[in-house]
Design a protein around this motif. Structure first.
Motif, mmCIF file in Angstrom:
data_model
loop_
_atom_site.group_PDB
_atom_site.id
_atom_site.type_symbol
_atom_site.label_atom_id
_atom_site.label_comp_id
_atom_site.label_asym_id
_atom_site.label_seq_id
_atom_site.Cartn_x
_atom_site.Cartn_y
_atom_site.Cartn_z
ATOM 1 N N GLY A 218 0.380 2.386 12.683
ATOM 2 C CA GLY A 218 0.045 1.757 11.414
ATOM 3 C C GLY A 218 -1.374 2.081 10.973
ATOM 4 N N THR A 219 -1.653 1.797 9.704
ATOM 5 C CA THR A 219 -2.942 2.115 9.098
ATOM 6 C C THR A 219 -3.500 0.893 8.379
ATOM 7 O OG1 THR A 219 -1.975 2.805 6.992
ATOM 8 C CG2 THR A 219 -2.156 4.488 8.735
ATOM 9 N N LEU A 220 -4.709 1.037 7.892
ATOM 10 C CA LEU A 220 -5.285 -0.019 7.063
ATOM 11 C C LEU A 220 -4.515 -0.183 5.766
ATOM 12 C CD1 LEU A 220 -9.066 0.725 7.675
ATOM 13 C CD2 LEU A 220 -7.838 -1.342 8.384
ATOM 14 N N GLN A 221 -3.959 0.902 5.259
ATOM 15 C CA GLN A 221 -3.125 0.798 4.057
ATOM 16 C C GLN A 221 -1.881 -0.042 4.345
ATOM 17 O OE1 GLN A 221 -3.753 1.566 1.074
ATOM 18 N NE2 GLN A 221 -5.320 3.163 1.056
ATOM 19 N N ASP A 222 -1.268 0.161 5.516
ATOM 20 C CA ASP A 222 -0.136 -0.685 5.905
ATOM 21 C C ASP A 222 -0.580 -2.142 6.023
ATOM 22 O OD1 ASP A 222 1.655 1.510 6.169
ATOM 23 O OD2 ASP A 222 0.877 1.921 8.182
ATOM 24 N N SER A 223 -1.771 -2.347 6.556
ATOM 25 C CA SER A 223 -2.289 -3.707 6.725
ATOM 26 C C SER A 223 -2.522 -4.375 5.378
ATOM 27 C CB SER A 223 -3.596 -3.668 7.529
ATOM 28 O OG SER A 223 -3.400 -3.077 8.797
ATOM 29 N N ILE A 224 -3.000 -3.616 4.421
ATOM 30 C CA ILE A 224 -3.207 -4.161 3.069
ATOM 31 C C ILE A 224 -1.888 -4.679 2.506
ATOM 32 C CG2 ILE A 224 -3.764 -3.516 0.685
ATOM 33 C CD1 ILE A 224 -5.902 -1.610 1.885
ATOM 34 N N ARG A 225 -0.822 -3.919 2.723
ATOM 35 C CA ARG A 225 0.482 -4.346 2.207
ATOM 36 C C ARG A 225 0.986 -5.607 2.918
ATOM 37 N NH1 ARG A 225 0.910 1.361 1.516
ATOM 38 N NH2 ARG A 225 1.518 1.723 3.687
ATOM 39 N N ARG A 226 0.509 -5.854 4.118
ATOM 40 C CA ARG A 226 0.948 -7.031 4.879
ATOM 41 C C ARG A 226 0.182 -8.297 4.502
ATOM 42 N NH1 ARG A 226 1.947 -9.204 10.007
ATOM 43 N NH2 ARG A 226 3.262 -10.955 9.382
ATOM 44 N N LEU A 227 -1.017 -8.125 3.956
ATOM 45 C CA LEU A 227 -1.891 -9.270 3.712
ATOM 46 C C LEU A 227 -1.261 -10.365 2.841
ATOM 47 C CD1 LEU A 227 -5.363 -7.527 3.275
ATOM 48 C CD2 LEU A 227 -4.637 -8.994 5.167
ATOM 49 N N PRO A 228 -0.563 -10.028 1.739
ATOM 50 C CA PRO A 228 0.019 -11.113 0.932
ATOM 51 C C PRO A 228 0.995 -11.994 1.716
ATOM 52 C CG PRO A 228 -0.036 -9.085 -0.339
ATOM 53 C CD PRO A 228 -0.411 -8.722 1.066
ATOM 54 N N GLU A 229 1.749 -11.412 2.652
ATOM 55 C CA GLU A 229 2.669 -12.213 3.465
ATOM 56 C C GLU A 229 1.895 -13.199 4.331
ATOM 57 O OE1 GLU A 229 5.228 -9.853 5.864
ATOM 58 O OE2 GLU A 229 5.829 -8.526 4.231
ATOM 59 N N ILE A 230 0.788 -12.740 4.875
ATOM 60 C CA ILE A 230 -0.013 -13.603 5.742
ATOM 61 C C ILE A 230 -0.658 -14.720 4.927
ATOM 62 C CG2 ILE A 230 -2.012 -13.639 7.287
ATOM 63 C CD1 ILE A 230 -1.273 -10.701 7.997
#
Length: 652
Positions: A218-230
């Motif tokens: 995974g990447t920081l870009q993937d992490s950005i996409r996960r942030l709204p769920e968190i």
């Protein structure tokens, strides 16, 4: 030798203070500091005392009166309104005017001659008149003149009435003569942190595991996409393990294997390779532009970033070549790797904080903190701080706070209690705790009371993590989904600060047999998850965090009141605001295998509810409402439906 000067008033047993004032107490912006002291002097003088507080660096004190209770016990409070260091002290003095009022009132009986007493009183009043300004001074001088006239005309009672009257009494209170007083020195200290240091929900995740493609890094870009769920689950703080370049030498394989395959990603805690060290970014995660976008997205979502601060180096770290003196060496000159017998960490070199180049190492560690603060990090979860000198932490945290007073430090110190407490005194705003291993009702009650009702409440804030990448406690290994729900409720409501490590919401519980460690640990490999997998408790975690946000009583840390129950498998406790406008009662089944029932003892007096008064009990988890009355309530909790109640108490 006869003393030339001495305190004319005794000020003793001042609370709160830590180790005779050696360390500051802790508060967050908007909190009160309740102060008590023993204040007395020889003789029979009336005393007055004021509580003085100010932010360090300001000249003017904020003053508020201390109130006398019984037996020379005095009480007062002040509110801290800005982050940073504060100081407070007490000034107490003989109140000559009030002493005179009492004396002349006792002597003022028929036939008494009070000329001398009136002259003494006017002398006292003149001292205050000299300190008064404007209209107040004119009013005091006018009263003095009227008293003189009354005395001259033989109207003794008129002079007495003027001298002890309410008008003069209020004026004298504004301009007291403090010449025979004493100010406590040195001042006592308060470290004021941001409110998020006392109320927050933490979520830990590995950016390299945020891909949606199996086995893909995974990447920081993937992490950005996960942030709204968190954020939708209600978390305030994203906690990242080290995101620095990972060493190649002695890289660990899956499940901490000593032999790594070419595709193994290694442990993030083995920091440093040809791409940099503690101020570097692992290239597989992305670029610095990606990091900036990650930070910007967190700010948009009002999520703060906590970064793991780890003082480990891989054998490939630039420090190893540039500063070999910063490490521990064997007799043959080779650098020692880290060990925690029987565990060995061949991929990690610990730093030696007692190095001959202590100044260089300590300054470099400060530089690393400041680097990441400039990169948008607002909190540091410090790895194993108890293995470094406490003097270093006191120094480096102080240096950071001089430039960035809002930065928060969390101690990951699973060690002896005295060391945990000392780290908090030295500057850590939060600490990991032993909550993870407290499962029985009595031990939970004893431990939480120790944290929140004793001296520790003045400086120690426990962050109740339900799990970590290093710790999968037995209750979660064997208790299944009910245990995950139960422990989440306990962590989120017993403390105002709590956290979970990702996978908790999926009830992940596969462990290495006989150990409190995850099988196929994410510390050594990439994990790609289905965040809506069957059996997840995402909705329950979301609801718990929503309840926390909407309940002011759960924002407070030091307000846990345990309630008696007749079943050791059910624990009950209350939290409430000072004005009782928000009262929360939690009842939790500690048995993840069986239904349990209990009768709770409701402290009606503490809730300001009458003995015969009916009141509403609204379970915020299930949205069911009950009508309760009297000092007892019955609860029934089962792993098959409801493991816990979080009840808001309302009057009908």
């Amino acid at each position: 030798m006869i003393p030339q000067d001495y305190p004319r008033v005794n000020i003793e047993a001042v609370k709160p203070q830590i180790d005779c004032g050696r360390y500051p107490i802790k508060r967050v912006v908007g909190e009160k500091v309740a102060v008590s002291a023993d204040i007395y002097k020889e003789g029979h003088d009336k005393l007055s005392a004021v509580l003085k507080a100010r932010k360090v660096g300001e000249k003017a004190w904020q003053e508020s009166p201390l109130t006398l209770a019984l037996n020379d016990d005095w009480y007062g409070e002040f509110t801290v309104t800005e982050i940073g260091p504060w100081e407070y002290t007490i000034e107490a003095y003989a109140d000559h005017y009030r002493s005179w009022v009492e004396e002349i009132s006792k002597k003022n009986v028929p036939g008494a001659k009070l000329e001398s007493e009136l002259l003494e009183g006017m002398a006292i009043i003149r001292k205050s008149a000299a300190m008064a300004k404007g209209e107040d001074r004119a009013r005091i001088e006018s009263i003095i003149g009227a008293m003189e006239s009354a005395v001259g005309a033989g109207e003794q009672q008129g002079a007495v009435d003027l001298g002890i009257g309410g008008v003069l009494h209020s004026l004298m209170a504004r301009y007291p003569d403090r010449s025979e007083g004493y100010e406590l020195a040195p001042t006592l200290q308060v470290m004021v942190n941001r409110p998020i240091s006392r109320f927050a929900a933490w979520y830990e995740f590995f950016p390299r595991s945020q891909s949606t493609t199996p086995h893909k890094h995974g990447t920081l870009q993937d992490s950005i996409r996960r942030l709204p769920e968190i954020k939708a689950m209600g978390f305030d703080v994203i906690y990242l393990p080290p995101i620095h370049p990972i060493g190649h030498s002695f890289r660990k394989g899956k499940n901490n294997s000593l032999t790594a395959e070419p595709t193994d990603v290694g442990s993030p805690w083995a920091i440093g390779n040809e791409h940099g060290g503690h101020t570097g970014l692992e290239p597989k995660l992305g670029t610095w532009d990606d990091w900036d976008r990650f930070v910007a997205t967190c700010r948009e979502l009002e999520i703060e970033i906590a970064l793991d601060y780890v003082m480990n180096c891989s054998p490939d770290h630039p420090y190893v070549t540039a500063h070999p003196e910063w490490f521990f060496h064997r007799p043959d000159g080779s650098i020692k790797y880290a060990e925690n017998p029987p565990k060995k960490y061949q991929d990690v070199y610990p730093l030696n904080f007692g190095t001959s180049d202590r100044a260089g190492l300590w300054q470099e560690m400060l530089r690393v903190f400041l680097f990441w603060i400039d990169k948008g990090v607002t909190t540091f979860r410090v790895d194993n701080p108890h293995t470094k000198p406490v003097a270093f932490w006191e120094w480096v945290i102080g240096q950071v706070h001089r430039q960035h007073p809002g930065v928060i430090f969390l101690a990951e110190a699973f060690t002896k209690p005295k060391m945990m407490r000392l780290l908090a005194k030295a500057g850590y705003a939060q600490s990991y705790t032993y909550f993870t291993w407290r499962n029985e009702k009595d031990e939970i009650t004893e431990y939480v009371n120790e944290l929140t009702n004793g001296e520790m409440k003045e400086y120690f804030t426990g962050n109740f993590f339900a799990n970590t990448p290093d710790i999968l406690p037995p209750i979660l290994q064997y208790g299944g989904r009910p245990a995950f729900i139960m422990r989440a409720v306990l962590a989120a409501t017993l403390s105002s600060v709590y956290g979970i490590y990702s996978g908790y919401e999926l009830c992940e519980n596969a462990a290495i047999q006989g150990k409190e460690e995850y099988l196929d640990s994410e510390k050594y490999e990439v994990k790609v998850r289905n965040w809506r997998a069957p059996g997840n408790i995402v909705d329950i975690i979301t609801r718990i965090n929503q309840i926390r946000r909407e309940s002011p009583a759960l924002h407070r840390y030091n307000n846990v009141l345990f309630l008696a129950t007749d079943n050791p498998n059910i624990i009950a406790y209350a939290k409430m605001t000072e004005d009782r406008s928000d009262i929360i009662v939690c009842a939790v089944n500690l048995d993840p295998y069986h239904q349990q029932v209990a009768t709770l003892q409701i402290p009606l007096g503490s809730f300001d509810i009458g003995w015969d008064e009916q009141y509403q009990a609204h379970d915020l988890l299930s949205d069911r409402t009950y009508r309760w009355s009297g000092p007892t309530a019955y609860v029934e909790l089962s792993p098959h439906n409801t493991m816990a109640h979080i009840i808001k108490i309302r009057r009908w």
